[in-house]
Structures are given as structure tokens and as C-alpha cells.
Scaffold this motif. Structure first.
Motif, short mmCIF file in Angstrom:
data_model
loop_
_atom_site.label_atom_id
_atom_site.label_comp_id
_atom_site.label_asym_id
_atom_site.label_seq_id
_atom_site.Cartn_x
_atom_site.Cartn_y
_atom_site.Cartn_z
N ALA A 154 -0.87 8.49 -2.05
CA ALA A 154 -0.35 7.46 -1.16
C ALA A 154 -0.60 6.03 -1.65
O ALA A 154 0.26 5.16 -1.49
N PRO A 155 -1.75 5.72 -2.27
CA PRO A 155 -1.93 4.34 -2.75
C PRO A 155 -0.91 3.92 -3.80
O PRO A 155 -0.68 2.72 -3.97
N TYR A 156 -0.30 4.87 -4.48
CA TYR A 156 0.62 4.53 -5.56
C TYR A 156 2.09 4.56 -5.13
O TYR A 156 2.90 3.81 -5.65
N SER A 336 7.44 6.37 -15.44
CA SER A 336 7.75 6.95 -14.13
C SER A 336 6.55 6.83 -13.21
O SER A 336 5.40 7.04 -13.62
N ILE A 337 6.81 6.51 -11.94
CA ILE A 337 5.71 6.37 -10.99
C ILE A 337 4.99 7.69 -10.78
O ILE A 337 3.79 7.74 -10.48
N GLY A 338 5.71 8.80 -10.99
CA GLY A 338 5.10 10.10 -10.81
C GLY A 338 3.99 10.40 -11.78
O GLY A 338 3.17 11.30 -11.56
N ARG A 339 3.93 9.64 -12.88
CA ARG A 339 2.88 9.86 -13.86
C ARG A 339 1.51 9.56 -13.28
O ARG A 339 0.50 10.13 -13.71
N LEU A 340 1.48 8.68 -12.27
CA LEU A 340 0.21 8.33 -11.65
C LEU A 340 -0.36 9.47 -10.82
O LEU A 340 -1.53 9.44 -10.43
N ASP A 341 0.46 10.50 -10.56
CA ASP A 341 -0.02 11.64 -9.78
C ASP A 341 -0.80 12.64 -10.62
O ASP A 341 -1.54 13.46 -10.08
N MET A 342 -0.61 12.61 -11.94
CA MET A 342 -1.17 13.69 -12.76
C MET A 342 -1.94 13.20 -13.98
O MET A 342 -2.72 13.97 -14.55
N ASP A 343 -1.75 11.96 -14.40
CA ASP A 343 -2.48 11.43 -15.56
C ASP A 343 -3.59 10.50 -15.07
O ASP A 343 -3.31 9.42 -14.54
N SER A 345 -5.45 8.63 -16.67
CA SER A 345 -5.46 7.34 -17.37
C SER A 345 -4.55 6.32 -16.70
O SER A 345 -4.74 5.12 -16.86
N ARG A 346 -3.53 6.79 -15.96
CA ARG A 346 -2.57 5.87 -15.35
C ARG A 346 -2.88 5.57 -13.90
O ARG A 346 -2.40 4.59 -13.36
N ALA A 347 -3.65 6.44 -13.25
CA ALA A 347 -3.94 6.27 -11.82
C ALA A 347 -5.14 5.34 -11.66
O ALA A 347 -6.27 5.78 -11.44
N LEU A 357 -2.75 0.70 -6.69
CA LEU A 357 -1.62 0.44 -7.57
C LEU A 357 -1.85 -0.79 -8.43
O LEU A 357 -1.36 -0.88 -9.55
N ASN A 358 -2.62 -1.75 -7.92
CA ASN A 358 -2.93 -2.97 -8.66
C ASN A 358 -4.34 -2.93 -9.24
O ASN A 358 -4.88 -3.96 -9.64
N GLY A 359 -4.92 -1.76 -9.27
CA GLY A 359 -6.28 -1.64 -9.78
C GLY A 359 -6.36 -1.94 -11.27
O GLY A 359 -5.38 -1.78 -12.01
#
Length: 960
Positions: A154-156, A336-343, A345-347, A357-359
Motif C-alpha cells: 500500500a505505501p507504494y 514498473s511500479i510492480g517491481r517494488l512488490d518483489m525486489d 532493492s527497489r522497495a 515511496l519517497n524513502g
């Protein structure tokens, strides 16, 4: 077997023979433990069913002994309901609850029923928890593969959820809020209780937590991925109760550019095959008429608001690859924004370790936990697991020493052959098992060699992390057979055994259960008619056969030695495969050894060597000195080259007879016509190797090529290129070694991954590089990294390179069509699907591919050639001269370290580690500011050379 039974009565000592001791033949490994099933509640009320295995006997352990004056008597030595293991000390003091145990935890999407892992784990002094993931088998809720087990989404992206999720975005059950791995760990750590009888009198003295605060996680593949995800959700406190160690086998916390899309090429089989398998298994559409809730443990396509699981499977794949949430790029793209759900390094997270999201802080800083990363060169997650291990080492602080507790092991294995000597068509040497101390591939639950298991590094790892951590240092477990109040025997007499608590060591128990050791000094009481009750000491000899049916005997079990993984175990150990049974005597001791290193990849004794491909099919070290022309082949997207060998899991051979993974022989008659000796493949070979060629690292391909789809002469298009590197044996065998792939539209992105690896760290500048179509008939350079590898070609062998534009089913087959920006076209060969580009409907096209060989377009491969030579530390120090001054400040070094020489000119710098291996080299002019932040902790030697005056100065530096 003969034993002495001492009866002290009226000052008379009688000596009797025990006779042949034997155990009842129906006691199995499952009887050594007790399983209970508990629901672990998630914050949304969903219960995840979890099997808890305790080392509590679920059946009486009986043995037959020949007791004089009584005769042969079967006695219950260990009654049902006995917990054998206890830990008398805690952090050097008496343990207030010695019966509280460390816990090993595994989460699975593959059905926990019938799994025997818990039965084995409890043999070693632990409790074990095995959980069905959300929406799988006995657990409640709805299954979203690779989604519910990570951190909060949800934060992303608060405005959208998973395509299969039918709940409202504000519903607590919505997948955006799922953090199941983390919450399960929290429950096991802080909420799961158990009754304890502390003094053994049969009464409950206290109700306390089941786990003692030391929890480890264990598992392979999806069971390993969830370990990484759970550890990354929120900050781990190494000084408090909770997660103390991970043992992640063939897994990763980085999925986009490894699991899913390698240099822009979609990994078809692993993604589509695994996701379909997950949706299909455990889903019963026959229950649609009664499955009217997403909260129950009935799992059907109705959970997704659908009528069949085929649509659900395709939507799960589309979520990962083609869906454009909120109009953004499809999941195919690195931004892709979905990358933040599984990587991980990106989340990114904020200063509290919470998703933001702005971390500006890496989620890897949350993962303060020792981790054993175990993989193979031909595993499906190899490159991703290497990246995960490297990122953990990079981001973890020095405060708790967990940087030095990240251990990476890479063997000659594929996903399903970890620890085995056999992978693909290759049978490796026995030393493959040297690191782990066990051949996992040969483990037989019905004939378990406890001596091998106990000597394995896997058990040592759990001892290190769970038994000797700073929070709960409990040491080795002890064993107790509690005092019995039950008299057993016959009319000839009876016995009470033991008549007092009998304590002995963990190792003595294992040897007894394995039939190789006895139990000495057991206090018993014998009640003999006309004599009365006598207090005796009984020595029970070894049975000679395992007491637990599944154990294999005849080998004494060694004690578990303490291993200091932080200081005594190298950070990286990798197996370097080499020639096997090639008939060349010079190759008998070449390759096939374990190589130790601080990092992977590494620069120690590595020099990059270009090997140029030529139009005539040769490979050498000479760059073309004239335009040699093109090598031409045809790429038919409906008649692809088939995959044989490599980093696969569910890919099958062309004939479908077995798994296609690892070092397979491509020259076999059942393989060659489909994968190598056919239209659509061009090949290149080196001259026969006179000595040897060893490489360690990530090879890099530089390919110059153009593409001409049939029927059109200009305009945009797209295509793929695949490289496979082989080892050609003198007898004609051709074994797969390593491979790489690149998508034409992703060429700039692929280049950046090679030339700008720093883009993997924040702010991820590589992610936004645009994917663009190529122009028909124009030459483009494709520079891209191959998969990681360590390998040695022996004398008399040849390196061979295959180039094609398909490698199916490992990768999706490119249709040779231009693709719209931010879209992805998912297809299968001959599926009849079309794609609309710029308003025009296009069908897949056959393309003519041409590879260039000229001074301007020198197609070549860059190999990280490994030189095993070392410089001795004494040699380094003896080269130093006092008339040449060098100062390093600060020392210990950090990210901004000044290097100052007394010579006002250019100097050369070489940095050696404590073994004398070259770690880095560079040049500067008398003063330099160097970034040593990525340097591993330890002692180094910095050698500064003034070549003009033949002077060298060497000083010691250190990195904390």
C-alpha cells in the motif's frame, strides 16, 4: 553384547549378563516427535494453518533386555509424551525454562501434509513449524503468488491492488496489506504458548512461549524466497527475540531482472509454468457452487471472482508481465511500479524501516540477520541470489557483525540437484560434497545417515545461529529420560527404569538411536519375589542396529563441532567445474575444486580477455583487421531453437523425457537436431586448448548484428539474441557451460547493467533507460552480461559459442515485431496471436539475422580469466623502500580516504588482501582520494610504485 548389571543387596554384588539387546521394530522417526496444528492469525483475521513439531515422543520407545532372575523383558525405556532435549544454561547462567527450545520455521505453497522435515529437525534439539501459505491447502484466504509474503504494498501503490484481488482497497483483507511472513514470525516469537512441567513431577508449572526467542528459517525455492521477504519487511533487532538465522536455498530477494526478464528477455517457462502450476494446484473449481467466501480454506477460482482457474492463471502471469497499472509501464519494464512488490532493492523505506515511496533508505538495512545463501551455477535464481547476498553485505551495519555472517555457496548444481554429484549429463567428483559435508541428492528418509547429516554444514549453521547467538546463548542440548513411577515386568519380577532422572549428552542419544552406542549408568530398581526391591545401575549396550527404523547404523555419529562462521568461514565458496573423464592425464587434477573468495564477482587474479568471433566460424584473440562480412541465419518465431541445459527448473528436454538443466551434452543425437545442428543457429569454435582456460565471473558479450523481417524493407522492429557457451570434449561431447540473452529494445538497458553496475544502488538510474525499437537493416551493438559462472576448459578441449534468436522454452520467442512504448506482447509459438502497432495489426514475422565481423563491428566475448597465482605477503613487504614515503588517512580506511605520496608524479597503486591476492589496481598523480566503502573488512597491503625511479612503498591498511 555383554554388559555388567550390579545389584547391591546385603553387601553382595551379583554380576549378570544382559544378553542380546534389541529395540521394537515398529518405532519410526515419526514416533520421535509430536505434531500439533495451530492457526496463526493474520491482522485481517485470516488463519494460516501451521504444523508444530516438538521433540516429544508420540509412542513408547521399547527395548527388550534379558534381565537375570526375571528373564527377557520388554521395557518402555522412553515413554510416550517425553521431551528429551533441554538446555540447562542460558547466557552462562541456569536457564529458568530449560525445556523451551529454539524454533526452525518454514513456509510453503506446496502443501505441508506429508512433509518429513519436521521429523528430522526435531532429532537435533529444535522445534519446527511448517505453514501453508495464505490460500494454500489448509490455510484460509486467497492466494496471490509472490505477493502476500512480502512487505506492505500500500505505501507504494495505494490506488491499485493485485489484478486477482476482488476486495476493496480499504479492506484489511486486501493483498496490499499482506505481510504474512513477518506476522507469522511475530506470532511464533511473541504469542504461541505452551505448557511446561519444569521439575518433571507430572504437573504443569508454567505456561510460557513455545520458542525461546531464537528462530531460524529454512527452505528452498519458494520456501527460500519467503525467508528473504519476511526478513526485509521491518527492522530486525539482533539483540532481542526473533529471527536469528536464515538458510535460504536456491532463492532470491531480487526477481525482476533475474527471475523474470534477463536483459529484457522474458523467462517464459519459469514464470508462466510456475504461476500456472501454483494456480492450478490446490484449486478445485468443482467447489464453485459452495465456495462463497474468500475467508475460508476452500480454494477455487471463485476466490478471484472467476469461473475457471485457467483465466486466473493467465491473469496471474499478466500481473507480472503485461498489465499496465494506472497507465504506467507494464511489469516487463524495469521501472514498473510492480517491481517494488518483489525486489527488496527497489522497495525503499524511511528511517523507521517502513515502506515509503519517497524513502531514501534501502530495505536491505532491515535484514540484520545472519544468512546462509546456497545456490548452484545452473539454478534458476543464481544471479538473483548472488545479488541478494551482495546487497545484504553492502547495506548491513558493522554494529552486529552480520556483514561477516553472510555466507554464499555456489556449487555445480541446478535447482533440483543442490548438493548432488549429478546434474544434467555430468557426474562430478566426490569433493562436491566437501563444503556442506553431505550429498543432499542422496538423502533417503527411509535410510537416514545421521552421521552424515550431523556432520553437514547445514546443521552447524543452525547450531551457530540458534544455539550461540548473543540473545540466547544456550550451547548444546542435553537429554533426559525422566524418572519413571511405572513398574514393568512379569510374575518373575518387575523393574522401574529409570529410578531417577537419567541425563546424558545429545551425542550419546544419537549414537544410541543409531545403534552404535550404549547408555551407561542408568539407575533402576528391580523387584524380585522373596528378595524385594533392589537399587541397581544398568549399562545398556549398543543394539548394533538402529532403534529408529529409518536410521542407518554401523557408523558412530560424531559430535557437532562449533563452527565460527563469522571468522573462520570464507564469505564466498564456489565450485570450479573442469574436465571429467576425458581420458587426458594432464586434466585429471584440473578444475573441479572449491575456490574461496571475499566477494563474487571479484578482481583477485582476474584479467579480462577478449575472444573475437570471425565470419569463418573461428574464435581467437585477434580483432578483425578487415571487413569479413556477415554470418547469416533465419529466426522463425514459430519454429524455435529448443532449450537443452542451463539454469532451468521445469524446462524439459526436446523429447520430454527428463529435466533440461545443468551441463547437458548438446551433441547427443536426441538433442543436437533441436538445439544446435539445425537452421537458426550459427556456431563458432576456438582452436584446441593447449593448456587450460579458467574463467570466474560474469562474461560479457559484444554482438554486432542487424535484423530484416521478411516482407518489409524499412521501419521499426524488434528481436532477441541468445549466446550459449559450450565445452567441446576431445571425444565429441559438447557440454553446456553458460548462456546469456538480450532483447533488441532493451539494448541500452542491458549495456548499462554491464557498464554502470552502480545503477543497482539508489537512485537506480538504470531503471529509467528507455526501451526502443530498432530500425530494420541497421547494425546495432548489443553489449550484455551473461549468467555467472566459474569453469575450466582442459587441455585438448575447445570453447564453442552458439548464437541464435530463440531458446525455447526457457525464454519467450520474439515475434520480430515492433512494440509500443511501455507495452509487452506475451505469446507462444504458433498461438495465432497478433499485435497492434501504431494502429496496424501485425502477425509474427520470420527474420533474417546478420552478425557483423569487422574492425568497426568486432563481435567478441569478454571473459574473466582466472589466474591462480598469488604474491606472498613477504614478497609484498620486502619490495618496500624507505626512501619513498606514502601516507594513508584515515586508516582504517573509509569512503573518503586520502592517499599521499612523496613523489610529485604519477604512481601505480596495487591493493592486496591478507592472502596476497590482488584486490584492486589503479594509477594516480601523487595524491588520491579513494572510496573504500565497498571493501570487505580485514587487513590489506597498499603497494605504491614510482616506475620512473624504480621505487616501491608498501604499507598496511585496514578496513573495519
Amino acid at each position: 553384547m555383554i554388559s555388567t548389571l550390579r545389584i547391591l543387596s546385603l553387601q553382595i554384588i551379583l554380576i549378570f549378563s544382559i544378553g542380546n539387546l534389541k529395540a521394537q521394530d515398529d518405532f519410526g522417526i515419526e514416533d520421535f516427535s509430536t505434531k500439533i496444528t495451530v492457526p496463526i492469525p493474520m491482522p485481517d483475521g485470516t488463519n494460516l494453518m501451521t504444523d508444530i513439531y516438538l521433540p516429544v515422543t508420540s509412542k513408547d520407545l521399547s527395548i527388550s533386555v534379558d534381565i537375570p532372575l526375571i528373564g527377557e523383558t520388554t521395557i518402555d525405556l522412553i515413554p510416550s509424551g517425553t521431551q528429551l532435549f533441554y538446555y540447562p544454561e542460558l547466557n552462562g547462567q541456569p536457564n529458568p525454562n530449560p525445556w523451551q527450545l529454539p524454533l526452525v520455521f518454514t513456509r510453503t505453497p506446496y502443501n505441508k501434509e506429508g512433509d518429513m522435515t519436521g521429523r528430522i529437525v526435531t532429532l537435533f534439539g529444535y522445534s519446527y513449524a511448517l505453514q501453508d501459505m495464505r490460500g494454500r491447502y489448509s490455510s484460509e484466504g486467497v492466494y496471490f503468488p509472490m505477493y502476500s509474503d512480502s512487505w506492505a504494498k500500500a505505501p507504494y501503490h495505494p490506488n491499485y491492488g493485485h489484478i486477482l484481488d476482488i476486495t476493496d482497497l480499504n479492506d484489511p483483507r486486501n493483498g496490499n496489506f499482506h505481510e504474512d511472513g513477518y506476522h507469522s514470525l511475530q506470532y511464533l516469537t511473541h504469542n504461541l504458548m505452551r505448557e511446561y512441567d519444569l521439575n518433571g513431577d507430572g504437573n504443569i508449572d508454567t505456561v510460557d512461549l513455545l520458542a525461546n526467542g531464537s528462530i531460524g528459517m529454512f527452505g528452498a525455492s519458494a520456501l527460500g524466497n519467503t525467508q528473504y521477504q519476511a526478513a526485509a519487511a521491518y527492522p530486525i533487532d539482533p539483540e532481542g527475540p526473533g529471527l536469528k538465522g536464515l538458510l535460504a536455498i536456491v532463492a532470491t530477494n531480487e526477481h525482476y531482472k533475474y527471475t523474470g526478464f534477463q536483459n529484457g528477455v522474458f523467462r517464459d517457462r519459469i514464470v508462466t509454468g510456475w504461476l500456472k502450476g501454483q494456480i492450478f494446484s490446490g484449486t478445485n473449481d468443482d467447489l464453485n457452487d459452495i465456495d462463497d467466501s474468500i475467508d475460508n480454506a476452500i480454494h477455487s477460482s471463485a476466490d478471484y471472482g472467476l469461473t475457471n482457474k485457467f483465466d486466473a492463471a493467465n491473469m496471474a502471469i499478466d500481473h507480472f508481465s503485461t498489465v499496465r497499472y494506472e497507465g504506467g509501464p507494464a511489469g516487463y519494464y524495469p521501472n514498473s511500479i510492480g517491481r517494488l512488490d518483489m525486489d527488496a532493492s527497489r522497495a525503499m523505506i524511511n528511517e523507521n524501516g517502513v515502506g515509503d515511496l519517497n524513502g531514501t533508505i534501502s530495505r536491505y538495512t532491515n535484514k540484520e540477520v545472519p544468512t546462509y545463501h546456497l545456490t548452484g551455477w545452473w539454478d534458476i535464481f543464481t544471479d538473483g541470489q548472488i545479488e541478494t547476498a551482495n546487497l545484504m553485505r553492502h547495506y548491513l551495519s558493522h554494529d552486529f557483525g552480520n556483514r561477516d555472517k553472510q555466507k554464499l555457496v555456489i556449487g555445480p548444481w541446478a535447482h533440483q540437484t543442490i548438493g548432488s554429484r549429478r546434474t544434467g549429463d555430468m557426474f562430478y567428483k566426490e569433493n562436491v560434497s566437501d563444503v556442506m559435508g553431505i550429498d543432499i541428492g542422496d538423502l533417503d528418509i527411509d535410510n537416514l545417515e545421521v552421521a552424515s547429516v550431523i556432520g553437514s554444514e547445514l546443521i552447524s549453521w543452525f547450531r551457530y545461529t540458534l544455539n550461540y547467538n548473543d540473545y540466547a546463548n544456550i550451547g548444546e542440548p542435553m537429554v533426559r529420560i525422566p524418572e519413571s513411577n511405572v513398574w514393568q515386568g512379569s510374575s518373575l519380577g518387575s523393574v522401574r527404569v529409570p529410578s531417577a532422572n537419567f541425563d546424558f549428552s545429545f551425542n550419546e542419544l544419537l549414537n544410541f538411536l543409531n545403534g552404535t552406542g550404549g547408555l551407561n549408568g542408568l539407575a533402576i530398581e528391580v523387584d524380585i519375589p522373596f528378595i524385594g526391591i533392589q537399587s541397581l545401575v544398568l549399562d545398556i549396550p549398543a543394539t548394533g542396529n538402529p532403534i529408529i527404523a529409518e536410521l542407518s547404523g554401523n557408523e558412530e555419529i560424531p559430535e557437532i563441532g562449533f563452527v565460527d562462521f563469522a571468522n573462520d568461514v570464507p564469505n564466498v565458496r564456489m565450485y570450479v567445474p573442469g574436465p571429467i573423464d576425458d581420458g587426458i592425464s594432464e586434466n585429471e587434477n584440473l578444475g573441479n575444486y572449491w575456490l574461496e573468495a571475499d566477494t563474487f564477482p571479484f578482481t583477485n587474479n582476474i584479467h579480462w580477455q577478449n575472444y573475437y568471433l570471425h565470419q569463418n566460424g573461428t574464435i581467437d584473440n585477434s580483432k578483425p583487421n578487415h571487413d569479413e562480412g556477415f554470418k547469416i541465419y533465419v529466426h522463425n518465431p514459430d519454429d524455435p531453437i529448443l532449450t537443452v541445459g542451463g539454469a532451468n527448473m521445469i524446462v524439459r528436454t526436446p523429447l520430454g523425457d527428463r529435466d533440461s538443466q545443468g551441463q547437458m551434452d548438446l551433441a547427443k543425437p536426441e538433442h543436437a537436431p533441436y538445439t544446435m545442428d539445425r537452421t537458426g543457429v550459427v556456431s563458432f569454435e576456438m582452436e584446441i586448448t593447449e593448456d587450460s582456460l579458467s574463467i570466474v565471473g560474469f562474461p560479457v558479450m559484444n554482438l554486432y548484428a542487424k535484423s530484416n523481417p521478411g516482407g518489409v524493407t524499412s521501419g521499426p522492429t524488434d528481436t532477441d539474441f541468445f549466446i550459449r557457451v559450450l565445452d567441446v570434449y576431445p571425444d565429441g561431447r559438447e557440454y553446456f557451460v553458460v548462456e546469456g540473452a538480450v532483447n533488441a529494445r532493451a539494448r541500452d538497458y542491458a549495456r548499462a547493467l554491464v557498464d554502470n553496475p552502480e545503477g543497482e544502488l539508489f537512485p537506480f538510474q538504470n531503471d529509467d533507460i528507455p526501451f526502443t525499437n530498432i530500425q530494420i537493416g541497421e547494425i546495432y551493438e548489443y553489449r550484455f552480461g551473461l549468467m555467472p559462472i566459474a569453469y575450466t576448459w582442459g587441455k585438448g578441449h575447445k570453447m564453442k559459442i552458439l548464437i541464435s534468436s530463440s531458446n525455447f522454452t526457457r525464454y519467450q520467442v520474439n515475434p520480430n515485431l515492433p512494440i509500443e512504448e511501455n507495452e509487452f506482447f506475451r505469446r507462444k509459438p504458433s498461438d495465432g496471436r497478433s499485435y497492434v502497432f501504431n494502429g496496424q495489426e501485425l502477425m509474427p514475422r520470420i527474420a533474417v539475422q546478420r552478425i557483423a565481423f569487422s574492425p568497426e563491428h568486432p563481435t567478441h566475448i569478454e571473459l574473466p580469466v582466472y589466474n591462480t597465482s598469488f604474491t606472498s605477503v613477504n614478497e609484498i613487504l620486502s619490495s618496500s623502500k624507505n626512501d619513498f614515503d606514502v601516507m594513508v588517512f584515515p586508516n582504517p580506511v573509509n569512503d573518503k580516504t586520502g592517499i599521499y605520496s612523496s613523489y610529485n608524479g604519477n604512481v601505480e597503486a596495487k591493493l592486496y588482501n591478507s592472502l596476497g591476492q590482488l584486490a584492486d589496481s589503479w594509477s594516480f598523480s601523487h595524491t588520491d582520494v579513494r572510496d573504500f566503502s565497498k571493501l570487505d573488512s580485514g587487513l590489506y597491503f597498499l603497494q605504491i610504485t614510482d616506475r620512473e625511479n624504480n621505487r616501491t612503498k608498501t604499507i598496511k591498511i585496514s578496513k573495519n
